[in-house]
Design a protein around this motif. Structure first.
Motif, PDB file in Angstrom:
ATOM      1  N   ARG A   9      45.350   5.364 -18.994  1.00 41.94           N
ATOM      2  CA  ARG A   9      45.492   5.104 -20.429  1.00 41.94           C
ATOM      3  C   ARG A   9      45.646   3.616 -20.725  1.00 41.94           C
ATOM      4  O   ARG A   9      45.237   3.142 -21.791  1.00 41.94           O
ATOM      5  CB  ARG A   9      46.725   5.859 -20.963  1.00 41.94           C
ATOM      6  CG  ARG A   9      46.968   5.693 -22.460  1.00 41.94           C
ATOM      7  CD  ARG A   9      45.827   6.246 -23.260  1.00 41.94           C
ATOM      8  NE  ARG A   9      46.007   6.049 -24.681  1.00 41.94           N
ATOM      9  CZ  ARG A   9      45.635   4.958 -25.348  1.00 41.94           C
ATOM     10  NH1 ARG A   9      45.053   3.961 -24.689  1.00 41.94           N
ATOM     11  NH2 ARG A   9      45.825   4.847 -26.636  1.00 41.94           N
ATOM     12  N   SER A  10      46.168   2.852 -19.783  1.00 39.75           N
ATOM     13  CA  SER A  10      46.368   1.418 -20.017  1.00 39.75           C
ATOM     14  C   SER A  10      45.056   0.648 -20.059  1.00 39.75           C
ATOM     15  O   SER A  10      45.016  -0.473 -20.574  1.00 39.75           O
ATOM     16  CB  SER A  10      47.262   0.836 -18.915  1.00 39.75           C
ATOM     17  OG  SER A  10      46.694   1.063 -17.633  1.00 39.75           O
ATOM     18  N   GLN A  11      43.966   1.214 -19.529  1.00 39.37           N
ATOM     19  CA  GLN A  11      42.675   0.542 -19.556  1.00 39.37           C
ATOM     20  C   GLN A  11      41.816   0.956 -20.752  1.00 39.37           C
ATOM     21  O   GLN A  11      40.687   0.513 -20.873  1.00 39.37           O
ATOM     22  CB  GLN A  11      41.915   0.827 -18.258  1.00 39.37           C
ATOM     23  CG  GLN A  11      42.588   0.261 -17.017  1.00 39.37           C
ATOM     24  CD  GLN A  11      41.791   0.517 -15.764  1.00 39.37           C
ATOM     25  OE1 GLN A  11      40.669   1.033 -15.820  1.00 39.37           O
ATOM     26  NE2 GLN A  11      42.353   0.161 -14.611  1.00 39.37           N
ATOM     27  N   LYS A  12      42.347   1.790 -21.601  1.00 35.96           N
ATOM     28  CA  LYS A  12      41.635   2.201 -22.802  1.00 35.96           C
ATOM     29  C   LYS A  12      42.096   1.358 -23.984  1.00 35.96           C
ATOM     30  O   LYS A  12      43.162   0.728 -23.933  1.00 35.96           O
ATOM     31  CB  LYS A  12      41.884   3.685 -23.071  1.00 35.96           C
ATOM     32  CG  LYS A  12      41.341   4.590 -21.974  1.00 35.96           C
ATOM     33  CD  LYS A  12      41.610   6.043 -22.277  1.00 35.96           C
ATOM     34  CE  LYS A  12      41.091   6.940 -21.166  1.00 35.96           C
ATOM     35  NZ  LYS A  12      41.359   8.380 -21.430  1.00 35.96           N
ATOM     36  N   ASN A  54      43.502   0.072 -27.736  1.00 37.99           N
ATOM     37  CA  ASN A  54      44.704   0.362 -28.527  1.00 37.99           C
ATOM     38  C   ASN A  54      45.885   0.737 -27.623  1.00 37.99           C
ATOM     39  O   ASN A  54      46.522   1.784 -27.789  1.00 37.99           O
ATOM     40  CB  ASN A  54      44.440   1.483 -29.539  1.00 37.99           C
ATOM     41  CG  ASN A  54      43.346   1.144 -30.516  1.00 37.99           C
ATOM     42  OD1 ASN A  54      43.191  -0.014 -30.918  1.00 37.99           O
ATOM     43  ND2 ASN A  54      42.562   2.136 -30.914  1.00 37.99           N
ATOM     44  N   TRP A  55      46.173  -0.135 -26.666  1.00 33.82           N
ATOM     45  CA  TRP A  55      47.277   0.105 -25.736  1.00 33.82           C
ATOM     46  C   TRP A  55      48.230  -1.071 -25.767  1.00 33.82           C
ATOM     47  O   TRP A  55      47.833  -2.222 -25.567  1.00 33.82           O
ATOM     48  CB  TRP A  55      46.765   0.336 -24.325  1.00 33.82           C
ATOM     49  CG  TRP A  55      47.854   0.461 -23.292  1.00 33.82           C
ATOM     50  CD1 TRP A  55      48.283  -0.492 -22.411  1.00 33.82           C
ATOM     51  CD2 TRP A  55      48.661   1.607 -23.058  1.00 33.82           C
ATOM     52  NE1 TRP A  55      49.285   0.001 -21.643  1.00 33.82           N
ATOM     53  CE2 TRP A  55      49.557   1.289 -22.011  1.00 33.82           C
ATOM     54  CE3 TRP A  55      48.711   2.879 -23.623  1.00 33.82           C
ATOM     55  CZ2 TRP A  55      50.485   2.189 -21.530  1.00 33.82           C
ATOM     56  CZ3 TRP A  55      49.651   3.776 -23.134  1.00 33.82           C
ATOM     57  CH2 TRP A  55      50.523   3.435 -22.099  1.00 33.82           C
ATOM     58  N   ASP A  56      49.494  -0.787 -26.007  1.00 35.97           N
ATOM     59  CA  ASP A  56      50.554  -1.798 -26.005  1.00 35.97           C
ATOM     60  C   ASP A  56      51.699  -1.217 -25.182  1.00 35.97           C
ATOM     61  O   ASP A  56      52.392  -0.289 -25.636  1.00 35.97           O
ATOM     62  CB  ASP A  56      50.999  -2.118 -27.429  1.00 35.97           C
ATOM     63  CG  ASP A  56      51.994  -3.284 -27.484  1.00 35.97           C
ATOM     64  OD1 ASP A  56      52.427  -3.741 -26.401  1.00 35.97           O
ATOM     65  OD2 ASP A  56      52.331  -3.728 -28.591  1.00 35.97           O
ATOM     66  N   PHE A  57      51.890  -1.744 -23.982  1.00 32.11           N
ATOM     67  CA  PHE A  57      52.871  -1.156 -23.062  1.00 32.11           C
ATOM     68  C   PHE A  57      54.284  -1.258 -23.630  1.00 32.11           C
ATOM     69  O   PHE A  57      55.069  -0.302 -23.557  1.00 32.11           O
ATOM     70  CB  PHE A  57      52.792  -1.855 -21.712  1.00 32.11           C
ATOM     71  CG  PHE A  57      53.732  -1.295 -20.677  1.00 32.11           C
ATOM     72  CD1 PHE A  57      53.549  -0.018 -20.173  1.00 32.11           C
ATOM     73  CD2 PHE A  57      54.811  -2.026 -20.217  1.00 32.11           C
ATOM     74  CE1 PHE A  57      54.407   0.515 -19.230  1.00 32.11           C
ATOM     75  CE2 PHE A  57      55.676  -1.506 -19.279  1.00 32.11           C
ATOM     76  CZ  PHE A  57      55.472  -0.233 -18.778  1.00 32.11           C
ATOM     77  N   GLU A 106      54.697   1.295 -26.367  1.00 31.61           N
ATOM     78  CA  GLU A 106      54.709   2.647 -25.830  1.00 31.61           C
ATOM     79  C   GLU A 106      56.041   2.969 -25.166  1.00 31.61           C
ATOM     80  O   GLU A 106      56.539   4.097 -25.269  1.00 31.61           O
ATOM     81  CB  GLU A 106      53.573   2.821 -24.814  1.00 31.61           C
ATOM     82  CG  GLU A 106      52.179   2.758 -25.411  1.00 31.61           C
ATOM     83  CD  GLU A 106      51.874   3.938 -26.298  1.00 31.61           C
ATOM     84  OE1 GLU A 106      52.555   4.969 -26.173  1.00 31.61           O
ATOM     85  OE2 GLU A 106      50.946   3.835 -27.123  1.00 31.61           O
ATOM     86  N   ASP A 143      51.184   8.933 -18.640  1.00 28.67           N
ATOM     87  CA  ASP A 143      50.405   7.877 -19.291  1.00 28.67           C
ATOM     88  C   ASP A 143      51.049   6.505 -19.123  1.00 28.67           C
ATOM     89  O   ASP A 143      50.354   5.485 -19.157  1.00 28.67           O
ATOM     90  CB  ASP A 143      50.251   8.184 -20.785  1.00 28.67           C
ATOM     91  CG  ASP A 143      49.414   9.424 -21.023  1.00 28.67           C
ATOM     92  OD1 ASP A 143      48.579   9.730 -20.148  1.00 28.67           O
ATOM     93  OD2 ASP A 143      49.598  10.083 -22.060  1.00 28.67           O
ATOM     94  N   LEU A 144      52.365   6.469 -18.946  1.00 30.13           N
ATOM     95  CA  LEU A 144      53.065   5.193 -18.846  1.00 30.13           C
ATOM     96  C   LEU A 144      53.204   4.699 -17.407  1.00 30.13           C
ATOM     97  O   LEU A 144      53.554   3.538 -17.193  1.00 30.13           O
ATOM     98  CB  LEU A 144      54.462   5.312 -19.461  1.00 30.13           C
ATOM     99  CG  LEU A 144      54.503   5.590 -20.966  1.00 30.13           C
ATOM    100  CD1 LEU A 144      55.929   5.873 -21.405  1.00 30.13           C
ATOM    101  CD2 LEU A 144      53.936   4.425 -21.748  1.00 30.13           C
ATOM    102  N   CYS A 172      44.120   6.805  -9.847  1.00 33.56           N
ATOM    103  CA  CYS A 172      43.968   7.602 -11.065  1.00 33.56           C
ATOM    104  C   CYS A 172      43.011   8.752 -10.759  1.00 33.56           C
ATOM    105  O   CYS A 172      41.881   8.490 -10.313  1.00 33.56           O
ATOM    106  CB  CYS A 172      43.457   6.761 -12.223  1.00 33.56           C
ATOM    107  SG  CYS A 172      43.397   7.634 -13.798  1.00 33.56           S
TER     108      CYS A 172
END
Length: 332
Positions: free
Chosen positions: A59-62, A64-67, A70, A176-177, A183
């Motif tokens: 999910r981090s490579q897609k 709209n991702w902000d760790f 999240e 996801d986190l 993967c």
């Protein structure tokens, strides 16, 4: 008569004129389908069948991702107040750090530049696993005081197994986190991350909040489970005789209570176990031996207090003290 003849001649002429006009007009039907769509769809389906589905992406490579966002959302979703730095550390696995350092060194970066500031979650995972084991053991002994140590160990092993822990972790969104080198994420890494989250919760909010977390998400997995689905007992009759001996009761006596369809392909027997002329339990079976074994397991469930009709466990939310409730009302 003449007027009718003239009207018919006029209608005939008008019809011939309409036919000539319609021959010059070309009508085309539009189905909202492009001509190239069928060939393109066929080629893509054939490619998918030959090459298989594309490899999964974390999910981090897609987009709209902000760790950071999240992790904050995960903290709020659980209604916990975990330290964000500890929580971020709990999601970083050791394999991810090693893979990231190897990737940076492969790009020609020196060791100082390739070093990561992140910390891995090994210590948090070990602390969380130790606390989980001790809490679940104490809870089982408090809830089922008659259960022997082997049964307690079997229940704790079931709750801390990879199947249960991974299912709970996926439902909570931990998958996801988690930062992992592979993967989809392996079960070992996901279990370690879940235990690291528990360790971070224990260090941030204390053992009481961590215990409530385990009670709500792990202990609740016992709902609908049978004791002997988690605890494999090879000789239930021998175990029942030991339990009755510890309670100073005579050994059990199996007796055939009733039967039906003994001469058919689907017979049914009911065997009862008596001790000191009192019925301990009864169980059905297709044979007398199977019914006796089932009756023995029913008797053990009754002795250990792990029956289907037992009192439900208390999963109600924590009650706030009266002074905290009064202070909350005053603040509002």
């Amino acid at each position: 008569m003449a007027s009718g003849y003239m009207i018919n001649r006029g209608a005939l002429a008008l019809g011939i004129h309409c036919q000539r006009v319609c021959r010059n007009i070309s009508l085309t039907q539009v189905r909202e389908k492009k001509r190239w769509m069928r060939a393109y769809t066929y080629i893509m389906a054939k490619k998918l069948k030959l090459e298989g589905p594309p490899p999964p992406k974390p999910r981090s490579q897609k987009p709209n991702w902000d760790f950071h966002a999240e992790v904050q959302a995960f903290n709020s979703r659980l209604h916990e107040n975990i330290n964000l730095e500890l929580l971020k550390t709990a999601f970083v696995s050791l394999c991810y750090l090693q893979a990231e350092q190897d990737r940076r060194q492969g790009l020609g970066m020196d060791s100082e530049t390739a070093a990561l500031v992140l910390r891995e979650n090994t210590q948090l995972s070990m602390g969380g696993a130790a606390f989980t084991g001790s809490f679940l053991t104490d809870w089982c002994r408090a809830s089922f005081p008659s259960l022997p140590n082997e049964g307690v160990a079997a229940i704790v092993g079931h709750l801390t197994g990879s199947d249960v822990v991974c299912r709970v972790a996926k439902n909570l969104g931990i998958e996801d986190l988690t930062m992992s080198a592979e993967c989809p994420i392996p079960d070992e890494v996901l279990c370690s991350t879940f235990m690291a989250v528990i360790g971070a919760l224990q260090e941030s909010s204390g053992a009481e909040r961590a215990g409530f977390f385990l009670r709500d998400f792990l202990v609740s997995q016992l709902i609908g489970k049978d004791l002997f689905d988690m605890w494999v007992v090879v000789d239930p009759m021998g175990l029942l005789m030991e339990e009755l001996t510890h309670r100073n009761l005579p050994p059990p006596e199996p007796r055939l209570i009733r039967s039906a369809g003994a001469s058919t392909v689907l017979p049914l027997y009911f065997v009862g176990l008596y001790s000191d002329k009192k019925l301990l339990a009864q169980g059905p079976g297709e044979t007398v031996l199977a019914a006796e074994e089932e009756a023995t397991r029913v008797a053990l469930r009754k002795l250990y207090g792990f029956t289907e009709s037992r009192r439900p466990s208390d999963f109600s939310p924590q009650q706030q003290p009266q002074h905290q409730i009064a202070q909350t009302i005053c603040n509002n």
